[in-house]
Design a protein around this motif. Structure first.
Motif, PDB file in Angstrom:
ATOM      1  N   ASN A 227       0.820  -1.217   0.000  1.00 15.38           N
ATOM      2  CA  ASN A 227       0.000   0.000   0.000  1.00 15.38           C
ATOM      3  C   ASN A 227       0.854   1.268   0.000  1.00 15.38           C
ATOM      4  O   ASN A 227       0.510   2.254   0.656  1.00 15.38           O
ATOM      5  CB  ASN A 227      -0.977  -0.002   1.186  1.00 15.38           C
ATOM      6  CG  ASN A 227      -2.024  -1.077   1.059  1.00 15.38           C
ATOM      7  OD1 ASN A 227      -2.271  -1.600  -0.026  1.00 15.38           O
ATOM      8  ND2 ASN A 227      -2.643  -1.444   2.158  1.00 15.38           N
ATOM      9  N   LEU A 228       1.938   1.217  -0.733  1.00 13.74           N
ATOM     10  CA  LEU A 228       2.853   2.355  -0.827  1.00 13.74           C
ATOM     11  C   LEU A 228       2.883   2.941  -2.236  1.00 13.74           C
ATOM     12  O   LEU A 228       3.045   4.144  -2.402  1.00 13.74           O
ATOM     13  CB  LEU A 228       4.278   1.901  -0.437  1.00 13.74           C
ATOM     14  CG  LEU A 228       5.371   2.943  -0.602  1.00 13.74           C
ATOM     15  CD1 LEU A 228       5.261   3.989   0.511  1.00 13.74           C
ATOM     16  CD2 LEU A 228       6.750   2.305  -0.585  1.00 13.74           C
ATOM     17  N   HIS A 229       2.731   2.094  -3.226  1.00 10.65           N
ATOM     18  CA  HIS A 229       2.991   2.490  -4.617  1.00 10.65           C
ATOM     19  C   HIS A 229       2.225   3.761  -5.012  1.00 10.65           C
ATOM     20  O   HIS A 229       2.785   4.641  -5.662  1.00 10.65           O
ATOM     21  CB  HIS A 229       2.661   1.330  -5.561  1.00 10.65           C
ATOM     22  CG  HIS A 229       3.393   1.403  -6.844  1.00 10.65           C
ATOM     23  ND1 HIS A 229       4.734   1.094  -6.953  1.00 10.65           N
ATOM     24  CD2 HIS A 229       2.999   1.766  -8.081  1.00 10.65           C
ATOM     25  CE1 HIS A 229       5.123   1.260  -8.196  1.00 10.65           C
ATOM     26  NE2 HIS A 229       4.085   1.663  -8.901  1.00 10.65           N
ATOM     27  N   HIS A 230       0.975   3.856  -4.611  1.00 12.87           N
ATOM     28  CA  HIS A 230       0.150   5.014  -4.986  1.00 12.87           C
ATOM     29  C   HIS A 230       0.639   6.313  -4.340  1.00 12.87           C
ATOM     30  O   HIS A 230       0.297   7.396  -4.811  1.00 12.87           O
ATOM     31  CB  HIS A 230      -1.324   4.767  -4.622  1.00 12.87           C
ATOM     32  CG  HIS A 230      -1.557   4.692  -3.157  1.00 12.87           C
ATOM     33  ND1 HIS A 230      -1.415   3.514  -2.445  1.00 12.87           N
ATOM     34  CD2 HIS A 230      -1.888   5.649  -2.248  1.00 12.87           C
ATOM     35  CE1 HIS A 230      -1.662   3.756  -1.167  1.00 12.87           C
ATOM     36  NE2 HIS A 230      -1.952   5.026  -1.014  1.00 12.87           N
ATOM     37  N   GLU A 231       1.458   6.221  -3.282  1.00 13.20           N
ATOM     38  CA  GLU A 231       1.964   7.411  -2.580  1.00 13.20           C
ATOM     39  C   GLU A 231       3.263   7.946  -3.180  1.00 13.20           C
ATOM     40  O   GLU A 231       3.660   9.065  -2.885  1.00 13.20           O
ATOM     41  CB  GLU A 231       2.250   7.084  -1.107  1.00 13.20           C
ATOM     42  CG  GLU A 231       1.048   6.774  -0.276  1.00 13.20           C
ATOM     43  CD  GLU A 231       1.399   6.600   1.192  1.00 13.20           C
ATOM     44  OE1 GLU A 231       2.561   6.836   1.591  1.00 13.20           O
ATOM     45  OE2 GLU A 231       0.501   6.226   1.961  1.00 13.20           O
ATOM     46  N   LEU A 232       3.953   7.138  -3.968  1.00 10.77           N
ATOM     47  CA  LEU A 232       5.304   7.485  -4.407  1.00 10.77           C
ATOM     48  C   LEU A 232       5.330   8.650  -5.389  1.00 10.77           C
ATOM     49  O   LEU A 232       4.529   8.703  -6.324  1.00 10.77           O
ATOM     50  CB  LEU A 232       5.979   6.269  -5.036  1.00 10.77           C
ATOM     51  CG  LEU A 232       6.153   5.058  -4.109  1.00 10.77           C
ATOM     52  CD1 LEU A 232       6.688   3.873  -4.888  1.00 10.77           C
ATOM     53  CD2 LEU A 232       7.061   5.409  -2.937  1.00 10.77           C
ATOM     54  N   GLU A 233       6.292   9.530  -5.187  1.00 14.83           N
ATOM     55  CA  GLU A 233       6.487  10.657  -6.104  1.00 14.83           C
ATOM     56  C   GLU A 233       7.113  10.185  -7.415  1.00 14.83           C
ATOM     57  O   GLU A 233       6.736  10.648  -8.477  1.00 14.83           O
ATOM     58  CB  GLU A 233       7.386  11.732  -5.461  1.00 14.83           C
ATOM     59  CG  GLU A 233       6.792  12.375  -4.231  1.00 14.83           C
ATOM     60  CD  GLU A 233       5.494  13.114  -4.499  1.00 14.83           C
ATOM     61  OE1 GLU A 233       5.369  13.732  -5.578  1.00 14.83           O
ATOM     62  OE2 GLU A 233       4.605  13.056  -3.645  1.00 14.83           O
ATOM     63  N   ASP A 234       8.100   9.290  -7.329  1.00 14.49           N
ATOM     64  CA  ASP A 234       8.763   8.754  -8.526  1.00 14.49           C
ATOM     65  C   ASP A 234       8.865   7.232  -8.373  1.00 14.49           C
ATOM     66  O   ASP A 234       9.823   6.707  -7.813  1.00 14.49           O
ATOM     67  CB  ASP A 234      10.140   9.378  -8.721  1.00 14.49           C
ATOM     68  CG  ASP A 234      10.751   9.050 -10.076  1.00 14.49           C
ATOM     69  OD1 ASP A 234      10.433   7.976 -10.651  1.00 14.49           O
ATOM     70  OD2 ASP A 234      11.556   9.857 -10.569  1.00 14.49           O
ATOM     71  N   GLN A 235       7.852   6.559  -8.861  1.00 12.57           N
ATOM     72  CA  GLN A 235       7.761   5.113  -8.705  1.00 12.57           C
ATOM     73  C   GLN A 235       8.946   4.395  -9.359  1.00 12.57           C
ATOM     74  O   GLN A 235       9.456   3.417  -8.817  1.00 12.57           O
ATOM     75  CB  GLN A 235       6.429   4.624  -9.280  1.00 12.57           C
ATOM     76  CG  GLN A 235       5.261   5.181  -8.496  1.00 12.57           C
ATOM     77  CD  GLN A 235       3.955   5.208  -9.250  1.00 12.57           C
ATOM     78  OE1 GLN A 235       3.922   5.192 -10.475  1.00 12.57           O
ATOM     79  NE2 GLN A 235       2.860   5.260  -8.513  1.00 12.57           N
ATOM     80  N   SER A 236       9.407   4.902 -10.490  1.00 13.72           N
ATOM     81  CA  SER A 236      10.524   4.256 -11.202  1.00 13.72           C
ATOM     82  C   SER A 236      11.803   4.249 -10.374  1.00 13.72           C
ATOM     83  O   SER A 236      12.539   3.260 -10.364  1.00 13.72           O
ATOM     84  CB  SER A 236      10.776   4.950 -12.549  1.00 13.72           C
ATOM     85  OG  SER A 236       9.642   4.834 -13.360  1.00 13.72           O
ATOM     86  N   LEU A 237      12.065   5.351  -9.683  1.00 13.81           N
ATOM     87  CA  LEU A 237      13.267   5.411  -8.835  1.00 13.81           C
ATOM     88  C   LEU A 237      13.201   4.392  -7.701  1.00 13.81           C
ATOM     89  O   LEU A 237      14.212   3.791  -7.343  1.00 13.81           O
ATOM     90  CB  LEU A 237      13.448   6.815  -8.246  1.00 13.81           C
ATOM     91  CG  LEU A 237      14.014   7.885  -9.172  1.00 13.81           C
ATOM     92  CD1 LEU A 237      14.065   9.226  -8.455  1.00 13.81           C
ATOM     93  CD2 LEU A 237      15.396   7.498  -9.678  1.00 13.81           C
ATOM     94  N   VAL A 238      12.024   4.193  -7.157  1.00 15.36           N
ATOM     95  CA  VAL A 238      11.871   3.229  -6.065  1.00 15.36           C
ATOM     96  C   VAL A 238      12.053   1.801  -6.593  1.00 15.36           C
ATOM     97  O   VAL A 238      12.655   0.957  -5.928  1.00 15.36           O
ATOM     98  CB  VAL A 238      10.520   3.414  -5.340  1.00 15.36           C
ATOM     99  CG1 VAL A 238      10.371   2.412  -4.210  1.00 15.36           C
ATOM    100  CG2 VAL A 238      10.421   4.841  -4.796  1.00 15.36           C
ATOM    101  N   MET A 239      11.607   1.538  -7.823  1.00 17.32           N
ATOM    102  CA  MET A 239      11.817   0.215  -8.431  1.00 17.32           C
ATOM    103  C   MET A 239      13.315  -0.040  -8.629  1.00 17.32           C
ATOM    104  O   MET A 239      13.812  -1.137  -8.373  1.00 17.32           O
ATOM    105  CB  MET A 239      11.101   0.097  -9.780  1.00 17.32           C
ATOM    106  CG  MET A 239       9.604   0.314  -9.766  1.00 17.32           C
ATOM    107  SD  MET A 239       8.697  -0.795  -8.697  1.00 17.32           S
ATOM    108  CE  MET A 239       8.378   0.259  -7.304  1.00 17.32           C
ATOM    109  N   GLN A 240      14.036   0.984  -9.064  1.00 17.31           N
ATOM    110  CA  GLN A 240      15.490   0.859  -9.244  1.00 17.31           C
ATOM    111  C   GLN A 240      16.190   0.631  -7.902  1.00 17.31           C
ATOM    112  O   GLN A 240      17.142  -0.141  -7.813  1.00 17.31           O
ATOM    113  CB  GLN A 240      16.049   2.107  -9.937  1.00 17.31           C
ATOM    114  CG  GLN A 240      15.606   2.238 -11.375  1.00 17.31           C
ATOM    115  CD  GLN A 240      15.897   3.614 -11.959  1.00 17.31           C
ATOM    116  OE1 GLN A 240      16.633   4.410 -11.382  1.00 17.31           O
ATOM    117  NE2 GLN A 240      15.301   3.891 -13.102  1.00 17.31           N
TER     118      GLN A 240
END
Length: 190
Positions: A111-124
């Motif tokens: 339940n974090l993904h929708h809160e992320l400012e830059d989802q791609s950076l978090v995936m990296q």
């Protein structure tokens, strides 16, 4: 920081046992290819409610419970770590976790993904933290109207998460939608 972030003043809500019925750890773990992960990292842990549940389900050695909120980190230090010393709180930034490369068998976000400012950076960042053959799993609210959860307009589709994982370099990406309120996406590091 935007209005998408969880309000730490509502942290008690994160410890609702109903959450384990909505997101059953045994169901999720049954979908993983990593059946004996030793080191877990949860990004956006909140009160470490799911860090503890997945740690116990998977019988890991250590779980790093990472969050950017000082309130959450202090709550974990006072309420979780004294009884569960293998849950280690880690103050982090949204897309930067101060842990070494390749230390985790499993990284997860609930339940974090929708809160992320830059989802791609978090995936990296998840990819960086994982050992080769390690897995990431992401659980978030389905993009449907329901009484619980964040506004539907800030939720995402599992296909978006799959694409972000693929772009970050993950392979063997799989999605599941059996849970009533949430989807599950799993990816593996080569």
């Amino acid at each position: 920081m935007t209005g998408k972030k969880f309000d730490p003043k509502k942290l008690r809500k994160l410890n609702d046992p109903q959450r384990l019925l909505d997101i059953p750890p045994d169901h999720v773990c049954g979908k993983l290819s990593q059946q004996n992960p030793d080191v877990l990292i949860e990004i956006g842990t909140g009160t470490a409610f799911f860090s503890l549940a997945f740690h116990q389900q998977l019988k890991a050695s250590i779980t790093y419970a990472c969050d950017l909120s000082d309130t959450m980190i202090h709550w974990i230090e006072e309420n979780i770590t004294p009884n569960y010393p293998y849950i280690t709180p880690v103050k982090s930034e949204e897309s930067s976790v101060p842990l070494s490369d390749g230390i985790a068998d499993l990284v997860f976000m609930i339940n974090l993904h929708h809160e992320l400012e830059d989802q791609s950076l978090v995936m990296q960042e998840a990819l960086r933290l994982l050992k080769p053959e390690g897995e990431v799993f992401i659980i978030d609210w389905k993009k449907e109207n329901m009484p619980q959860g964040p506004p539907v307009e800030i939720r995402c589709f599992p296909e978006q998460v799959e694409l972000q994982l693929e772009k970050a370099g993950f392979v063997d990406i799989r999605s599941f939608d059996e849970m009533s309120k949430h989807f599950l996406v799993i990816g593996k590091k080569q």
